[in-house]
Motif scaffolding. Structure first.
Motif, PDB file in Angstrom:
ATOM      1  N   TRP A  43     -34.750  17.207  84.086  1.00  0.00           N
ATOM      2  CA  TRP A  43     -35.312  16.338  83.037  1.00  0.00           C
ATOM      3  C   TRP A  43     -36.788  16.645  82.776  1.00  0.00           C
ATOM      4  O   TRP A  43     -37.457  15.895  82.086  1.00  0.00           O
ATOM      5  N   ARG A  44     -37.271  17.777  83.279  1.00  0.00           N
ATOM      6  CA  ARG A  44     -38.680  18.125  83.084  1.00  0.00           C
ATOM      7  C   ARG A  44     -38.971  18.349  81.601  1.00  0.00           C
ATOM      8  O   ARG A  44     -38.280  19.104  80.935  1.00  0.00           O
ATOM      9  N   THR A  66     -42.415  23.914  89.604  1.00  0.00           N
ATOM     10  CA  THR A  66     -42.757  22.676  90.313  1.00  0.00           C
ATOM     11  C   THR A  66     -44.212  22.719  90.768  1.00  0.00           C
ATOM     12  O   THR A  66     -44.644  23.687  91.404  1.00  0.00           O
ATOM     13  N   GLY A 117     -35.056  20.948  92.297  1.00  0.00           N
ATOM     14  CA  GLY A 117     -34.213  19.804  92.587  1.00  0.00           C
ATOM     15  C   GLY A 117     -33.572  19.238  91.325  1.00  0.00           C
ATOM     16  O   GLY A 117     -33.850  19.680  90.204  1.00  0.00           O
ATOM     17  N   ILE A 118     -32.723  18.214  91.523  1.00  0.00           N
ATOM     18  CA  ILE A 118     -31.990  17.620  90.400  1.00  0.00           C
ATOM     19  C   ILE A 118     -32.941  17.044  89.351  1.00  0.00           C
ATOM     20  O   ILE A 118     -32.729  17.178  88.147  1.00  0.00           O
ATOM     21  N   ARG A 119     -34.037  16.423  89.803  1.00  0.00           N
ATOM     22  CA  ARG A 119     -34.968  15.789  88.857  1.00  0.00           C
ATOM     23  C   ARG A 119     -35.601  16.786  87.901  1.00  0.00           C
ATOM     24  O   ARG A 119     -35.997  16.437  86.792  1.00  0.00           O
ATOM     25  N   SER A 120     -35.692  18.019  88.307  1.00  0.00           N
ATOM     26  CA  SER A 120     -36.329  19.031  87.458  1.00  0.00           C
ATOM     27  C   SER A 120     -35.529  19.293  86.181  1.00  0.00           C
ATOM     28  O   SER A 120     -36.054  19.856  85.220  1.00  0.00           O
ATOM     29  N   THR A 168     -32.434  11.714  76.447  1.00  0.00           N
ATOM     30  CA  THR A 168     -32.496  11.645  77.914  1.00  0.00           C
ATOM     31  C   THR A 168     -31.152  12.051  78.520  1.00  0.00           C
ATOM     32  O   THR A 168     -31.103  12.748  79.536  1.00  0.00           O
ATOM     33  N   ASN A 171     -38.742  15.980  79.355  1.00  0.00           N
ATOM     34  CA  ASN A 171     -38.028  14.992  78.538  1.00  0.00           C
ATOM     35  C   ASN A 171     -38.918  13.811  78.161  1.00  0.00           C
ATOM     36  O   ASN A 171     -38.761  13.237  77.079  1.00  0.00           O
ATOM     37  N   VAL A 191     -32.096  23.838  89.568  1.00  0.00           N
ATOM     38  CA  VAL A 191     -31.927  22.899  90.678  1.00  0.00           C
ATOM     39  C   VAL A 191     -32.505  23.474  91.961  1.00  0.00           C
ATOM     40  O   VAL A 191     -33.157  22.768  92.746  1.00  0.00           O
TER      41      VAL A 191
END
Length: 475
Positions: A249-250, A319, A244-247, A210, A252, A240
């Motif tokens: 960790w796509r 996305t 976005g920032i969360r992507s 992670t 994971n 990004v």
């Protein structure tokens, strides 16, 4: 420690069995700091520390809880004497297994011969270093008294545990699952230590993966798109901007979820293949370990491979393309059929052999180099050396199998582009080399190597903390 024990415990000469209670009682009184006739864990730790025999908390706790037969949290003299007597019997068996010519002394050549049978190849020079750390009289041989005194407070039980300084740790997770499984002693299997170590390794792997997931997703993106213009900074900026920032960790989630079933299947399969390749009671050599480990990796990868495909599809997806792991699996099954979950399976399996083989070979080479050039008073390399050897050997394994891993990833993802040709493994190799050159087979290797050091550091810290939490004894 050895010289202290000989001076303090053995004033009654070399007569081991003449008055054993007197010998044990002398030591018990030294540990019983408040003189109440019992020793608690605190007194044991403080007493050994003050006598110059610090073992570390895990080893001291193992001695205490093994000896505390009635589980009242204290060692009385009877329990203390019984523990040392039982332990001496185990050490006597280990001594005899090394003393091949039965002359009552262990020599360097006997060390070499015995460890070769256990799959650990040492030179005679390296064997002398082992004896040097035990030998108290400078004869370069070790008699029973020296051997017993050296291991009196070391809670190992057989010769295999004695050489486990060079254990290739399960707790190190650099994001790949092709390494050869770890070895567990019979004592660890019976006591339940094995599943605690596997659980600790699983949690360490989850946290490590992670933490380095953005680098892993960037590696997959560079592998699949194969663009020379995509560099590390540009790749992060593009991800990004798109999601976005969360992507970052796509994919994971799938990478973490598959740790548990893969570890369980690999461990079970490894034990079965070991039984097939060795006769009962026979030790596992390096070659048998390599074959058993490789076959266990094949078995585990076959079982969890659909999750590898899901991880790649989610990492490469835009996305909103998939609603999650279940949505991705449902969409693949509906439009491509069950066979799509095993795209890239062949190059994935082919990659296990060079990865596992080179990982093991480089580790043995580094170990041998350290023993030849840096070992002085002890053959214990220390955790920093073990971590460095493990990280470097795994990195070399990755490097050797990377082209196959890249082709696997492209085969997993190529159906996502509508109308694109569905090339075979050989066809993809040819296309990559003709269009991108040989360097195209190593796209994404930079972020892959960048994650090794943080992954090793994070997984080690988490692994050690989890072992403490779960009560795993330190060997």
């Amino acid at each position: 420690m050895l010289r202290w024990l000989r001076a303090f415990l053995l004033p009654t000469a070399a007569c081991q069995d003449a008055e054993p209670p007197t010998r044990y009682e002398t030591l018990f009184r030294a540990l019983d700091r408040n003189g109440d006739g019992v020793v608690d864990i605190g007194e044991l730790q403080q007493g050994l520390q003050s006598l110059g025999i610090p073992l570390g908390q895990d080893a001291e706790e193992k001695i205490f809880f093994t000896g505390d037969v009635n589980k009242d949290g204290k060692l009385d003299f009877g329990e203390f004497m019984k523990y040392l007597k039982d332990h001496e019997k185990k050490m006597k068996l280990a001594f005899r297994s090394l003393d091949k010519n039965n002359d009552g002394k262990i020599e360097p050549s006997e060390i070499v011969q015995s460890l070769q049978m256990l799959g650990l190849n040492l030179s005679e020079k390296q064997a002398k270093l082992i004896l040097q750390s035990i030998d108290s009289d400078g004869t370069m041989t070790v008699d029973w008294d020296e051997w017993r005194d050296y291991f009196l407070f070391n809670p190992v039980s057989d010769i295999e545990e004695i050489i486990r300084f060079w254990k290739h740790s399960t707790g190190i997770d650099i994001g790949d699952s092709l390494t050869i499984p770890d070895e567990f002693t019979e004592d660890e299997k019976k006591s339940g230590q094995w599943w605690r170590q596997l659980l600790a390794g699983g949690v360490a792997g989850a946290v490590s993966r992670t933490s380095t997931a953005p680098l892993d997703r960037l590696k997959v993106m560079m592998q699949v798109h194969g663009s020379k213009s995509m560099n590390i900074f540009g790749g992060f900026r593009q991800m990004v901007k798109e999601g976005g920032i969360r992507s970052l960790w796509r994919g994971n989630g799938t990478n973490v979820i598959k740790i548990a079933p893969e570890t369980a299947v690999k461990f079970w399969a490894y034990e079965q293949y070991k039984k097939l390749l060795t006769e009962e009671g026979q030790s596992l050599g390096t070659f048998e370990r390599f074959v058993s480990g490789s076959m266990a990796g094949v078995t585990a990868q076959t079982f969890i491979y659909p999750m590898e495909v899901l991880k790649t599809r989610l990492a490469v997806a835009k996305t909103g393309q998939y609603s999650g792991i279940y949505g991705c699996a449902k969409k693949i099954l509906k439009h491509e059929g069950f066979g799509a979950f095993y795209k890239g399976y062949v190059p994935n399996l082919l990659g296990i052999i060079p990865y596992a083989g080179i990982d093991l070979a480089v580790y043995e080479l580094l170990k041998s180099y350290w023993l030849d050039n840096f070992a002085k008073d002890s053959v214990n390399p220390g955790m920093a050396v073990l971590l460095g050897c493990g990280a470097l050997s795994s990195t070399c394994g990755q490097l050797a199998s990377y082209p196959l891993a890249l082709v696997r990833t492209r085969m997993q993802a190529q159906a996502m582009a509508e109308g694109a040709p569905q090339l075979s493994m050989v066809g993809l190799f040819q296309r990559i080399v003709s269009k991108e050159g040989v360097s195209g087979l190593y796209r994404g290797i930079a972020p892959n190597f960048m994650k090794v050091l943080p992954a090793v550091g994070i997984s080690y810290v988490v692994y050690e903390n989890m072992k403490q939490t779960l009560g795993v004894s330190q060997k």
